[in-house]
Each structure stands twice: as structure tokens, then as C-alpha cells.
Design a protein around this motif. Sequence first.
Motif, mmCIF file in Angstrom:
data_model
loop_
_atom_site.group_PDB
_atom_site.id
_atom_site.type_symbol
_atom_site.label_atom_id
_atom_site.label_comp_id
_atom_site.label_asym_id
_atom_site.label_seq_id
_atom_site.Cartn_x
_atom_site.Cartn_y
_atom_site.Cartn_z
ATOM 1 N N MET A 1 -28.764 -24.233 -72.097
ATOM 2 C CA MET A 1 -27.328 -24.317 -71.963
ATOM 3 C C MET A 1 -26.729 -24.414 -73.362
ATOM 4 N N SER A 2 -25.608 -23.775 -73.554
ATOM 5 C CA SER A 2 -24.958 -23.830 -74.861
ATOM 6 C C SER A 2 -23.573 -24.450 -74.736
ATOM 7 N N VAL A 3 -22.994 -24.776 -75.874
ATOM 8 C CA VAL A 3 -21.664 -25.369 -75.873
ATOM 9 C C VAL A 3 -20.633 -24.299 -75.527
ATOM 10 N N SER A 4 -19.592 -24.706 -74.838
ATOM 11 C CA SER A 4 -18.550 -23.756 -74.440
ATOM 12 C C SER A 4 -17.511 -23.614 -75.549
ATOM 13 N N ALA A 5 -16.800 -22.528 -75.509
ATOM 14 C CA ALA A 5 -15.727 -22.302 -76.479
ATOM 15 C C ALA A 5 -14.668 -23.385 -76.357
ATOM 16 N N ALA A 6 -14.384 -23.828 -75.134
ATOM 17 C CA ALA A 6 -13.385 -24.886 -74.927
ATOM 18 C C ALA A 6 -13.846 -26.204 -75.560
ATOM 19 N N ASP A 7 -15.135 -26.514 -75.428
ATOM 20 C CA ASP A 7 -15.659 -27.749 -76.027
ATOM 21 C C ASP A 7 -15.628 -27.680 -77.546
ATOM 22 N N ILE A 8 -15.930 -26.514 -78.093
ATOM 23 C CA ILE A 8 -15.862 -26.334 -79.544
ATOM 24 C C ILE A 8 -14.434 -26.519 -80.027
ATOM 25 N N ASP A 9 -13.487 -25.897 -79.342
ATOM 26 C CA ASP A 9 -12.072 -26.038 -79.710
ATOM 27 C C ASP A 9 -11.640 -27.496 -79.652
ATOM 28 N N PHE A 10 -12.072 -28.223 -78.608
ATOM 29 C CA PHE A 10 -11.723 -29.634 -78.477
ATOM 30 C C PHE A 10 -12.236 -30.436 -79.666
ATOM 31 N N ALA A 11 -13.510 -30.236 -80.021
ATOM 32 C CA ALA A 11 -14.108 -30.990 -81.123
ATOM 33 C C ALA A 11 -13.404 -30.688 -82.440
ATOM 34 N N LEU A 12 -13.123 -29.427 -82.689
ATOM 35 C CA LEU A 12 -12.452 -29.056 -83.941
ATOM 36 C C LEU A 12 -11.040 -29.633 -83.995
ATOM 37 N N GLU A 13 -10.356 -29.640 -82.865
ATOM 38 C CA GLU A 13 -9.009 -30.221 -82.816
ATOM 39 C C GLU A 13 -9.067 -31.738 -82.988
ATOM 40 N N LEU A 14 -10.062 -32.375 -82.371
ATOM 41 C CA LEU A 14 -10.200 -33.830 -82.466
ATOM 42 C C LEU A 14 -10.374 -34.272 -83.915
ATOM 43 N N PHE A 15 -11.158 -33.512 -84.683
ATOM 44 C CA PHE A 15 -11.439 -33.879 -86.067
ATOM 45 C C PHE A 15 -10.594 -33.104 -87.076
ATOM 46 N N ASP A 16 -9.520 -32.493 -86.618
ATOM 47 C CA ASP A 16 -8.653 -31.689 -87.477
ATOM 48 C C ASP A 16 -8.118 -32.486 -88.671
ATOM 49 N N GLY A 17 -7.894 -33.771 -88.506
ATOM 50 C CA GLY A 17 -7.365 -34.617 -89.566
ATOM 51 C C GLY A 17 -8.311 -34.800 -90.749
ATOM 52 N N LEU A 18 -9.548 -34.358 -90.607
ATOM 53 C CA LEU A 18 -10.508 -34.470 -91.717
ATOM 54 C C LEU A 18 -10.320 -33.361 -92.741
ATOM 55 N N GLY A 19 -9.546 -32.358 -92.388
ATOM 56 C CA GLY A 19 -9.399 -31.207 -93.271
ATOM 57 C C GLY A 19 -10.257 -30.066 -92.772
ATOM 58 N N MET B 1 -26.767 -25.063 -83.444
ATOM 59 C CA MET B 1 -28.177 -25.424 -83.652
ATOM 60 C C MET B 1 -28.499 -26.658 -82.831
ATOM 61 N N MET B 2 -29.765 -26.937 -82.677
ATOM 62 C CA MET B 2 -30.251 -28.111 -81.947
ATOM 63 C C MET B 2 -29.688 -28.152 -80.524
ATOM 64 N N GLY B 3 -29.489 -27.003 -79.906
ATOM 65 C CA GLY B 3 -28.968 -26.952 -78.548
ATOM 66 C C GLY B 3 -27.505 -27.302 -78.441
ATOM 67 N N GLY B 4 -26.835 -27.388 -79.549
ATOM 68 C CA GLY B 4 -25.420 -27.734 -79.543
ATOM 69 C C GLY B 4 -24.726 -27.119 -80.736
ATOM 70 N N LEU B 5 -23.806 -27.871 -81.301
ATOM 71 C CA LEU B 5 -23.022 -27.403 -82.429
ATOM 72 C C LEU B 5 -22.949 -28.502 -83.474
ATOM 73 N N CYS B 6 -23.305 -28.185 -84.701
ATOM 74 C CA CYS B 6 -23.210 -29.146 -85.796
ATOM 75 C C CYS B 6 -21.866 -28.962 -86.488
ATOM 76 N N LEU B 7 -21.202 -30.072 -86.784
ATOM 77 C CA LEU B 7 -19.909 -30.061 -87.470
ATOM 78 C C LEU B 7 -20.105 -30.566 -88.894
ATOM 79 N N TYR B 8 -19.490 -29.859 -89.838
ATOM 80 C CA TYR B 8 -19.636 -30.169 -91.256
ATOM 81 C C TYR B 8 -18.279 -30.396 -91.908
ATOM 82 N N SER B 9 -18.231 -31.327 -92.825
ATOM 83 C CA SER B 9 -17.071 -31.549 -93.687
ATOM 84 C C SER B 9 -17.565 -31.415 -95.120
ATOM 85 N N ASP B 10 -17.002 -30.497 -95.866
ATOM 86 C CA ASP B 10 -17.438 -30.227 -97.245
ATOM 87 C C ASP B 10 -18.949 -30.036 -97.339
ATOM 88 N N GLY B 11 -19.520 -29.329 -96.364
ATOM 89 C CA GLY B 11 -20.940 -29.018 -96.383
ATOM 90 C C GLY B 11 -21.859 -30.106 -95.880
#
Length: 107
Positions: free
Chosen positions: A1-19, A26-36
Motif C-alpha cells: 500500500m502506498s500513501v495517497s495524494a490527499a495524505d501527501i497534500d495534508f502533510a505538506l499543508e500541515l508543515f507548511d509553516g516550516l518553509g 520510501m520505507m513504504g511511505g513518504l519521507c519529509l525533509y526540511s533543508d535536506g
Amino acid sequence: MSVSAADIDFALELFDGLGPLTHRKMMGGLCLYSDGTIFAILHSDASLWLKGAGDWADHMTAECWELWTYSRDGKKTTAMPYWRLPDAALDDPDEACRLARAALACL
């Protein structure tokens, strides 16, 4: 099973304040990075996990956050350095970003 586009959008919006963030599947999901630097993982079940190290890992453990563990084919359980983001932070982008900044400060 992979992450959905809606879940990705939610996560990116949730952490939008980080820049600006980057992400990578990867790892069966999605890794989020800030400045690498990886700071969170979005699992395929839509759960969000913050990476912990040092004092921040100690804080999350003391606060009884759920630690990501897994086991394969009867082998011993392995703990990963990620803790589940509290439910309250899922509804509060300011709180989610505050917690993510604390995690990033210790990585």
C-alpha cells in the motif's frame, strides 16, 4: 500500500509553516525533509511520525508518544527513531510545526 495524494497534500499543508519542504517515497511511505534533513515520515496508513534524537527523543518518550516499532517473520522487534505525532497536532498546524522545529533542532 502506498500513501495517497490527499495524505501527501495534508502533510505538506500541515508543515507548511516550516518553509520549503521536499519529500520522497520510501520505507513504504513518504519521507519529509526540511533543508535536506529528514524530520518526519508519513506512513501508508496516513499516520505521521517525527524523527527524534537526543533530548527531543527523551522528551517524546517521557510524554509517552508512541514509538515506531516493527518485526519481521518472528524476529525480534526493532524500534525506529520516530514517534507518532500527537492527534492534537494533526488539527493544529502551528503546534505541528512547533514540534517539528523541536525535532529538527536535535537532528
